[in-house]
Scaffold this motif. Structure first.
Motif, short mmCIF file in Angstrom:
data_model
loop_
_atom_site.label_atom_id
_atom_site.label_comp_id
_atom_site.label_asym_id
_atom_site.label_seq_id
_atom_site.Cartn_x
_atom_site.Cartn_y
_atom_site.Cartn_z
N PHE A 266 0.83 -1.21 0.00
CA PHE A 266 0.00 0.00 0.00
C PHE A 266 0.86 1.26 0.00
CE2 PHE A 266 -4.31 -1.55 1.91
CZ PHE A 266 -4.48 -2.36 0.81
N SER A 267 2.12 1.10 0.43
CA SER A 267 2.99 2.29 0.52
C SER A 267 3.83 2.46 -0.75
CB SER A 267 3.95 2.14 1.71
OG SER A 267 3.25 1.72 2.84
N LYS B 85 -0.41 -0.15 -5.81
CA LYS B 85 -1.34 0.08 -4.68
C LYS B 85 -2.72 -0.51 -5.02
CE LYS B 85 0.43 4.56 -3.14
NZ LYS B 85 0.06 5.96 -3.10
N SER C 277 -4.72 -3.58 -3.19
CA SER C 277 -6.07 -3.43 -2.66
C SER C 277 -6.96 -4.55 -3.19
CB SER C 277 -6.59 -2.05 -3.07
OG SER C 277 -7.95 -2.05 -3.22
N SER D 8 -6.49 2.73 10.13
CA SER D 8 -5.44 3.13 9.19
C SER D 8 -5.81 4.43 8.48
CB SER D 8 -5.25 2.02 8.16
OG SER D 8 -4.55 2.50 7.07
N LYS D 9 -4.79 5.05 7.85
CA LYS D 9 -5.06 6.26 7.08
C LYS D 9 -5.31 5.91 5.60
CE LYS D 9 -2.74 9.82 9.75
NZ LYS D 9 -2.07 9.09 10.83
N ARG D 10 -5.17 4.62 5.25
CA ARG D 10 -5.28 4.25 3.83
C ARG D 10 -6.71 3.77 3.53
NH1 ARG D 10 -0.81 0.80 5.37
NH2 ARG D 10 1.16 1.93 5.23
#
Length: 1210
Positions: A846-847, A854, A858, A883-885
């Motif tokens: 994800f990073s 990304k 997902s 999370s922030k994602r």
């Protein structure tokens, strides 16, 4: 030239001879000379020839006169303009002569001259000036003359001229109509002339004419005048319905009043007038339709001179012969010659036909009142009237045909009295009426009956199941009747075929003994069309034989013999050849085991037909049918010859042949390895992205081979076929059926354990390019396809798991992308929870700096979770909370909700729902859209509980939450029936109330949801249109308060915040044209289309499309508004872009012009559109502008070639 002049002067001299034969021969020779293209006359010769021809018109000998008139035709195109005017002047003067013969011949002369003038479209000045001269002279002649015959001749010429040159005459018709209108009973000619005139005359003249008609009708001096005025009104309505509409309120009460006068001819004209009003003024006549229907129903049975005895009518035992004797008796007592009532009945039937054809929304009412009345009149004694009664009923059935999905929709069927259920209840009455007519002597009547039955079963398949015993004798009667015409037999066979196709087989079993002899006789008929239809019926008869309860043995021989005779014949029509092949294929497929002696010979004939270019496609289909037969027919005797021929077809350019051949090869199980090799050699060119369907069939054939002849696949390892397969996997176009066939093939191939084609070998071939880093694949779709193939291989060989290269630091982004997608695809079907570091690896991805990696991570997380929900779903939900994602994790959640099983998801619904609601007020629109999709798809799992909850959030104070909820509803609507549909239908109105929401964005998403419902499931919103349409139309208006100016450096830029909203509204309007046309008031609709034609670029493009669509769907309404629609189109086509504009501006304007021109071409397909003065002026403008003319011509060519293509494919 000198010799020509000399020759002509000789002829002119002979024309003055006292001998009539000399004059005749000289005139004949002059005629021959004038017809030569090479002839050129000097001024003097022209003058002499014209003078002589005009003199000969007064010749004492009729034959010379006739020849002189014929000379006028070629003469007009050979002499100068002033000579033509001389000719016209003289002829007009002669029209006023006392001598009747001279008047007649001059009248023919004028018509000849008018016929020879250059066409109006050429813009010739000659036509205009000659027409002006004739008009001036003839109108004064009509006004001053006392002699009716002169007036009639003059009117006849005027009608002829107006028909051809109405455009040239428009400027000088100011005074004509009133003068003519005030003449008494000049009948047809006046009316024809007026009819052509009213299309183009100025508005004041038109008003004057209508006022005059209304005054005269109100006065009603005598019957014959009134008849003429009623006829005239009807003619004006037929030719210019779009102009007379506003006067109908005054006209219709007068016409209704005259219907009650006891005068059959007047009644006929009145009802004809109603018919033209109904067809040409649909909006204005609407309030009067019930009155018109009741008048038509009264006069449909108007037969004052004949008494139908009802008791006889109900007595089915009465014989046809006895009936005829009764008729004979009545003929002696009463003569029909004076009886005009049949014309009234015919007019009533035609008028009902018009009402039924144009008023779709009144269908339930028609079935209550019109349908029973028409059925009762099938017994009509006048054949012409009976044909019109049948035609009216056919129109009713055509209107009822459930062409749109909403009519066949189960919800729509539950609403009680739909047109289809009402028709169903009337079927016994219809059959009873038709039963008698099927035994009538009249061929025309019986043809009408067959057309009726055919249409009836197309509208209501299976409706006649109970009535087949009654109908079959009638059909057989027409097939055996010696007096039957060919067309009647063709119609009877076609009707029988349609009934057999749409009804269950058991209904026919009892009738096969009676049907076989006439059908066999028709197969042997010398006329090919009868044979062709009979073969279709024979084909169908053999499909009835599949039933256990029916023994076909007695009929096999007859049917086989008549079919094989047609199959062997080489000198017959292609259609018969093809149908004989199909029919024989069906015979062998169903009954091949009962024909052991005939089978080998028949298969050899098939082999011959396979070699013939004309019949090969049909033969391939027949062989496919035989090969798939449950009787396991032995095709081995012909396969050695047939398979090489089939293999050669794969090289041909005919796509249908390739597809059918691949289907045939796929099903032929008795092929040998040698034959397979011949086919494999032809396959590589077929596996390519240029034709996905052919590729899919080829892959399906290869998958079958992997099961039936695994040894044959050994040669694939180094061959072209694998290279083509790998290239196809990397194609961005691979999806759907072709992708599924590819996955099946890889699984079948790896299961054969062929050397060089094992799991690792295939894996290397698939993933090699990505790992070698030689080049990144051009499209993300290629990575998805490779990942699906890797997963398919892994599922087939679960013991050989792939190496995962996600966390390897040396892996490139493309390797990571492929690895993540492959993990997702494998995890979808296989539980991967045994891999402890999987969660960490994916969250790390994800990073990644690559957006594609990304997105793949997902997708992978969502897919893996589907494989083991208890392990992964709580983990995803926890990550979303902490999370922030969120955006990526919500995409994972969307994947889980879309793909997981309902039973697996049920326990988690509450926790997922509450989590989603926390995010539905998110500022970020992208996140809100994902949340809305999740909410919508989650609602489908438990609609009874969740849909009311969604509805509750409509009251939320946050506009973001409201927009998320309305968008969520969009994702609950699909084009397939679903359990949620009835619940959704009850509450979708509440969701659509957000069209009145104060927030712009909420209104926009409400329109998008409405559009989705109208497109995918119109039955949801049909009943709500009355309340939704005003709000929808409201959103099409430009709002000044939403337009603002933004400063960008030194420039000011205008921004319209309402544009997206208007665009969404116009998109909804376009969708409604396809799905709910019958619920729209077209004139209100057109008002908003008209506004859209003056709006922003995007909206103009949409409204041009709508105009083109409306031109074909409801031409009469568009014609009424034509003058208002032409102006904005003209403005678009003539707008010029500023010289210093950017390139995009020029491209935009060009695209607008082309779209507007497409709309113009569509408008011109409406009959009579070009007769509108504004439209004809615009056409002249287009043809005089080089750029516009070029665009116009290219679009016309495109549309005509598209029509030809659609005819080819049909």
């Amino acid at each position: 030239m000198a010799s020509a002049s000399y020759h002509i002067s000789n002829l002119l001299e002979k024309m003055t001879s006292s001998d009539k034969d000399f004059r005749f021969m000289a005139t004949n020779d002059l005629m021959t000379e004038l017809q030569k293209d090479s002839i050129k006359l000097d001024d003097d010769s022209e003058r002499k020839v014209v003078r002589m021809i005009l003199k000969l018109l007064e010749d004492k000998n009729g034959e010379v006169q006739n020849l002189a008139v014929k000379c006028l035709g070629p003469l007009v195109s050979k002499v100068k303009e002033y000579q033509v005017e001389t000719i016209v002047d003289t002829l007009c003067t002669n029209m006023l002569s006392d001598k009747e013969q001279l008047r007649d011949i001059s009248s023919i002369g004028l018509k000849t001259v008018i016929g020879e003038l250059p066409p109006a479209s050429s813009g010739s000045a000659l036509a205009a000036s000659v027409c002006k001269k004739i008009t001036g002279r003839l109108t004064s002649a009509i006004a001053k003359q006392e002699d009716v015959s002169v007036q009639l001749e003059a009117l006849d010429i005027m009608a002829d001229m107006l028909c051809r040159y109405v455009r040239a005459l428009v400027p000088n018709l100011g005074s004509a109509p009133p003068q003519r209108g005030r003449q008494r009973s000049k009948g047809g000619s006046t009316i024809m002339a007026l009819g052509h005139l009213v299309m183009s005359c100025g508005n004041l003249v038109f008003i004057d004419l209508i006022e005059h008609l209304l005054t005269e009708l109100g006065r009603n001096d005598n019957m014959s005048t009134t008849r003429t005025y009623i006829q005239c009104t009807a003619a004006i309505s037929r030719q210019a319905g779009h102009r007379i509409g506003e006067y109908l309120e005054k006209i219709i009460p007068l016409v209704v009043k005259f219907c009650n006068v006891d005068d059959d001819e007047l009644r006929e004209y009145c009802i004809q007038a109603f018919e033209s009003f109904v067809r040409r003024c649909p909006k204005e006549v609407y309030p009067h339709v019930p009155t018109v229907i009741s008048i038509c129903l009264r006069y449909l049975t108007y037969d004052p001179n004949y008494n139908f005895d009802d008791e006889d009518e109900d007595d089915n035992a009465m014989d046809a012969e006895q009936n005829d004797e009764d008729y004979q008796g009545s003929d002696d007592e009463y003569s029909d010659d004076d009886d005009m009532s049949w014309k009234v009945r015919r007019a009533a039937a035609k008028c009902l036909d018009a009402v039924v054809s144009t008023r779709h929304e009144m269908l339930p009412e028609f079935y209550r009142s019109v349908s029973p009345a028409l059925v009762c009149r099938f017994k009509e004694r006048e054949e012409n009237v009976k044909a019109d009664v049948f035609h009216a009923y056919l129109s009713l059935l055509k209107q009822t045909r459930p062409a749109q999905s909403w009519l066949a929709d189960p919800d729509a069927m539950e609403q009680g009295d739909t047109p289809l259920t009402m028709l169903q209840s009337q079927v016994p009455m219809i059959v009873k009426a038709l039963h008698k007519q099927l035994k009538e002597k009249s061929v025309k009547t019986r043809q009408c009956c067959f057309n009726m039955l055919t249409e009836l079963v197309n509208v209501l398949p299976g409706a006649l199941t109970q009535h087949i015993p009654v109908l079959i004798p009638g059909i057989i009667f027409s097939l055996n009747d010696k007096s039957s015409s060919s067309n009647l037999k063709i119609d009877a066979l076609a009707c029988l075929h349609v009934i057999m196709v749409t009804h269950p087989a058991h209904a026919f079993h009892a009738h096969v003994p009676a049907l076989v002899p006439p059908v066999v006789a028709c197969v042997g008929d010398p006329f090919y069309k009868i044979t062709s239809e009979a073969l279709l019926v024979t084909h169908r008869l053999f499909t009835l034989h599949c039933s256990d309860s029916f023994d076909p043995s007695p009929y096999i021989n007859d049917l086989f013999t008549c079919t094989i005779r047609r199959l062997k014949a080489a000198d017959i029509d292609q259609e018969v050849k093809e149908r004989a092949i199909s029919c024989m294929g069906q015979i062998i497929c169903n009954l091949g085991d009962r024909l052991p002696n005939e089978l080998p010979g028949t298969l050899l004939i098939f082999l011959e037909r396979l070699k013939n270019e004309i019949t090969r496609l049909t033969t391939v289909k027949a062989l496919t049918l035989i090969a798939g037969s449950p009787l396991k027919i032995d095709l081995r005797p012909v396969l050695p010859d047939a398979v090489p021929i089939l293999a050669s077809f794969l090289r041909k350019n005919q796509r249908a042949l390739k597809l059918c051949t691949l289907a045939a090869l796929d099903i032929l199980s008795a092929v040998t390895p040698v034959m397979v090799d011949a086919v494999l050699a032809e396959l590589p060119p077929l596996i390519s992205e240029s034709d996905m369907h052919v590729s899919q069939m080829a892959l399906s054939f290869l998958s079958t081979l992997a099961v039936t002849h695994p040894s044959s696949l050994g040669q694939l390892s180094g061959g072209n076929i694998l290279q083509q397969l790998i290239a196809l996997v990397r194609s961005p176009l691979l999806q759907g059926g072709a992708l599924a066939a590819m996955l099946d093939f890889y699984q079948a191939l790896v299961a054969t354990d062929t050397p060089g084609l094992g799991y690792m070998d295939l894996l290397r071939m698939l993933t090699g390019p990505v790992y070698s880093q030689s080049a990144a694949l051009p499209h993300k779709q290629a990575y998805c396809s490779i990942a699906k193939c890797v997963a398919a291989l892994t599922r087939a060989c679960p013991n050989e798991g792939p190496a995962v290269d996600v966390k390897n630091s040396r892996s490139t982004d493309s390797i990571r992308l492929l690895a993540l997608l492959s993990l997702g695809e494998v995890g979808h079907h296989v539980d991967l929870s045994s891999q402890p570091e999987l969660k960490t690896v994916i969250l790390d991805a994800f990073s990644s700096s690559s957006e594609e990696v990304k997105s793949a991570a997902s997708y992978a997380l969502g897919s893996i979770a589907v494989g083991n929900l208890p392990e992964y779903l709580p983990f995803v939900l926890q990550e979303i909370s902490s999370s922030k994602r969120q955006y990526l994790l919500l995409h994972s959640l969307k994947e889980i909700i879309s793909s997981a099983s309902v039973s697996g998801l049920k326990p988690y619904v509450e926790s997922v729902w509450s989590l989603l609601l926390k995010h539905c007020e998110c500022q970020e629109e992208g996140t809100r859209n994902v949340v809305a999709e999740c909410l919508g798809k989650l609602t489908l799992i438990d609609p009874e509980t969740l849909l009311p909850r969604l509805k509750g959030y409509l009251l939320s104070g946050s506009s973001y939450a409201r927009s998320s909820v309305v968008t969520a509803v969009k994702f609950t609507i699909s084009d397939q029936p679903q359990p949620i549909d009835p619940l959704l239908k009850n509450c979708i109105g509440d969701f659509l109330k957000t069209l009145e929401d104060p927030d712009l964005n909420v209104r926009r998403v409400a329109l998008v949801t409405f559009n989705s419902a109208a497109h995918n499931k119109p039955s949801l919103i049909r009943e709500l249109l009355d309340s939704v349409l005003p709000q929808l139309y409201n959103e099409t208006k430009v709002r000044k308060e939403l337009i603002r100016e933004v400063e960008m450096g030194p420039f000011k830029h205008t921004v319209d915040d309402g544009l997206d909203l208007r665009k969404a509204a116009f998109e909804c309007m376009y969708t409604l044209l396809d799905s709910c046309l019958d619920r729209l008031d077209i004139f209100t609709f057109l008002n908003h289309v008209e506004d859209g034609l003056k709006d922003h670029y995007d909206i103009k493009m949409l409204t041009f499309l709508m105009l083109a669509r409306l031109s074909s769907l409801c031409p009469s309404a568009v014609l009424q508004r034509l003058d208002r629609l032409v102006e904005p189109l003209r403005a678009t086509c003539t707008t010029k872009v500023k010289a210093n504009s950017v390139k995009q501006e020029f491209e935009k304007q060009d695209e607008l012009k082309r779209s507007a021109m497409r709309a113009v071409v569509a408008l011109l397909t409406i009959p009579e559109a070009e007769k509108s003065p504004l439209m004809s002026e615009f056409q002249s403008q287009i043809s005089s502008n080089q750029e516009l003319a070029a665009i116009f011509d290219s679009i016309q060519r495109d549309s005509s070639s598209a029509n030809m293509e659609s005819m080819d494919t049909s």
